[in-house]
Design an enzyme around this catalytic site. Structure first.
Site, PDB file in Angstrom:
ATOM      1  N   LYS A   1       0.828  -1.414  -0.521  1.00  0.00           N
ATOM      2  CA  LYS A   1      -0.017  -0.144  -0.240  1.00  0.00           C
ATOM      3  C   LYS A   1       0.675   1.298   0.112  1.00  0.00           C
ATOM      4  O   LYS A   1       1.463   1.798  -0.012  1.00  0.00           O
ATOM      5  CB  LYS A   1      -0.506   0.069   1.020  1.00  0.00           C
ATOM      6  CG  LYS A   1      -2.260  -0.750   1.041  1.00  0.00           C
ATOM      7  CD  LYS A   1      -3.328  -1.325  -0.386  1.00  0.00           C
ATOM      8  CE  LYS A   1      -4.092  -2.441  -0.179  1.00  0.00           C
ATOM      9  NZ  LYS A   1      -3.491  -3.676  -0.352  1.00  0.00           N
TER      10      LYS A   1
HETATM   11  C1  LIG Z   1     -10.244  -2.830  -2.288  1.00  0.00           C
HETATM   12  C2  LIG Z   1      -9.609  -3.558  -0.715  1.00  0.00           C
HETATM   13  N1  LIG Z   1     -10.084  -3.437   0.425  1.00  0.00           N
HETATM   14  C3  LIG Z   1      -9.435  -4.032   1.355  1.00  0.00           C
HETATM   15  C4  LIG Z   1      -8.249  -4.480   1.618  1.00  0.00           C
HETATM   16  C5  LIG Z   1      -7.838  -5.592   2.815  1.00  0.00           C
HETATM   17  O1  LIG Z   1      -6.835  -4.767   3.614  1.00  0.00           O
HETATM   18  P1  LIG Z   1      -5.919  -5.738   3.860  1.00  0.00           P
HETATM   19  O2  LIG Z   1      -5.226  -6.475   3.516  1.00  0.00           O
HETATM   20  O3  LIG Z   1      -4.642  -5.126   5.235  1.00  0.00           O
HETATM   21  O4  LIG Z   1      -6.447  -6.994   5.240  1.00  0.00           O
HETATM   22  C6  LIG Z   1      -7.831  -4.827   0.659  1.00  0.00           C
HETATM   23  C7  LIG Z   1      -6.212  -4.991   0.619  1.00  0.00           C
HETATM   24  O5  LIG Z   1      -5.549  -5.310  -0.431  1.00  0.00           O
HETATM   25  C8  LIG Z   1      -7.476  -3.979  -0.412  1.00  0.00           C
HETATM   26  O6  LIG Z   1      -6.874  -3.229  -1.914  1.00  0.00           O
END
Ligand SMILES: Cc1ncc(COP(=O)(O)O)c(C=O)c1O
Length: 374
Positions: free
Chosen positions: A183
């Site tokens: 990210k």
């Molecule tokens: C659009 C979207 N929503 C939710 C997430 C979930 O985040 P995490 O991987 O920190 O749980 C991501 C992460 O890749 C994402 O790209």
């Protein structure tokens, strides 16, 4: 054998190492001053009253969906052209995700199609600002206000992006950002919920910490909760990353612009469209193979020639095996999403990419297209 250029790399260095070392030396590893400071600084950066740090974007979205108090039969509208974590929490809380097709150019949920999908069971709309491009929040907020349906923003890919000058994360009842290492800024694993609502902010804090209240009593649980806490080491990294956030966002824009400049003339490739009303926060560099060009063959060529690349998001959520099994999707339900997902791919994108690496990626893409067309 050429060195392979990776897809993504976090921008972390000695400042983060020092900050983590200091936390370790302090002996205060969880629920301490770094958490409070990170939350306060993050809320200030976005412009919301509260920020509640959690251990992933997924945990954050889960708590936002939990706060909707979903009953059997309730529906939540969202986009299938996303990471599965945008939708899974809806199911975990007993609701039904209702997928709406996307706009061909922005790849974001298409507002007129949201209106068509609303029923008396619609409980909320989860909008995903895909690849860091804000959704059309003007149209979406209009629908939300007219129909009195709350918006949750999945801003996991869109830190610092804005629509009509207003930052994403400030439109919805609650919004979530994520800090996985690919990210814009990272805490290792991590995520954060932002909201202006005092009551739900207190609930989020309680749920992430095993349903404790703020009495300070460690073994007093007033509701059923989770361990979704973000520890002090993660928060210390997040604080250092926040100090660099403007630099990081600008640098990512610069690299994306360089890519677009070099790739826009290649016949066969579609470079990212940017809506004039938005300030995009570049998360990945995403390309589409035009009709007549096999995306998978292009990917094969790139990966064999030192350029790491990946299909994105393929399959879309509704065509993931578990969703097909649970909801009976067979394909053909969301034509734009399905077409886009068979054509799109991402290429290396990280902020210390050299011009030489950018040039190499572009040259290999051009060669891949020529090789494909021969
Ligand atoms: C659009 C979207 N929503 C939710 C997430 C979930 O985040 P995490 O991987 O920190 O749980 C991501 C992460 O890749 C994402 O790209």
């Amino acid at each position: 054998m050429v060195n392979k250029i990776p897809l993504a790399k976090p921008y972390v260095g000695k400042e983060e190492i020092k900050a983590v070392s200091e936390v370790i030396r302090s002996g205060w590893l969880s629920l301490g001053p770094k958490l409070t400071e990170f939350e306060n600084k993050f809320a200030e950066f976005i412009g919301t009253k509260h920020a509640i740090a959690v251990n992933s974007g997924t945990s954050g979205l889960h708590l936002c969906i939990k706060a909707l108090n979903i009953k059997p039969g309730d529906e939540v509208i969202t986009s299938s052209f996303s990471f599965v974590a945008s939708s899974n929490p809806i199911i975990l809380e007993g609701g039904k995700p209702v997928f709406v097709d996307i706009d061909e150019r922005t790849y974001n949920i298409d507002p007129p199609k949201i209106e068509e999908a609303i029923t008396e069971n619609t409980k909320a709309i989860v909008v995903v600002h895909i690849f860091g491009q804000p959704c059309n929040m003007e149209a979406i907020m209009k629908v939300s206000q007219e129909k009195r349906i709350p918006i949750i923003e999945d801003a996991c890919e869109a830190l610092g992006a804005a629509f009509n000058g207003k930052k994403v994360g400030t439109f919805g009842e609650a919004s979530v950002f994520a800090f996985y290492p690919n990210k814009q800024i990272t805490t290792g694993e991590g995520g954060i919920i932002v909201t202006n609502d005092d009551e739900t902010a207190a609930m989020y804090r309680s749920w992430r910490n095993q349903g404790r209240d703020d009495s300070g009593e460690w073994l007093n649980h007033v509701r059923i909760g989770y361990n979704y806490r973000l520890d002090e080491l993660n928060c210390a990294v997040g604080l250092e990353q926040l100090k660099k956030v403007e630099f990081i966002l600008n640098k990512r824009r610069e690299i994306a612009d360089k890519y677009t400049e070099k790739l826009k003339h290649i016949d066969g490739i579609i470079t990212p469209y940017v809506d004039p009303k938005v300030e995009i926060s570049r998360w990945v560099y995403y390309l589409q193979a035009k009709e007549g060009l096999d995306r998978n063959k292009i990917l094969e060529y790139l990966n064999e020639n030192g350029v790491t690349s990946r299909a994105y998001f393929y399959p879309p959520i509704h065509l993931q095996p578990v969703y097909k099994k649970m909801f009976g999707y067979v394909g053909g339900e969301l034509p734009v999403t399905e077409r886009v997902s068979t054509k799109g791919f991402i290429v290396p994108f990280f902020i210390d990419m050299t011009n030489k690496q950018i040039d190499r990626v572009c040259t290999v893409i051009a060669k891949a297209v020529r090789w494909h067309k021969r």
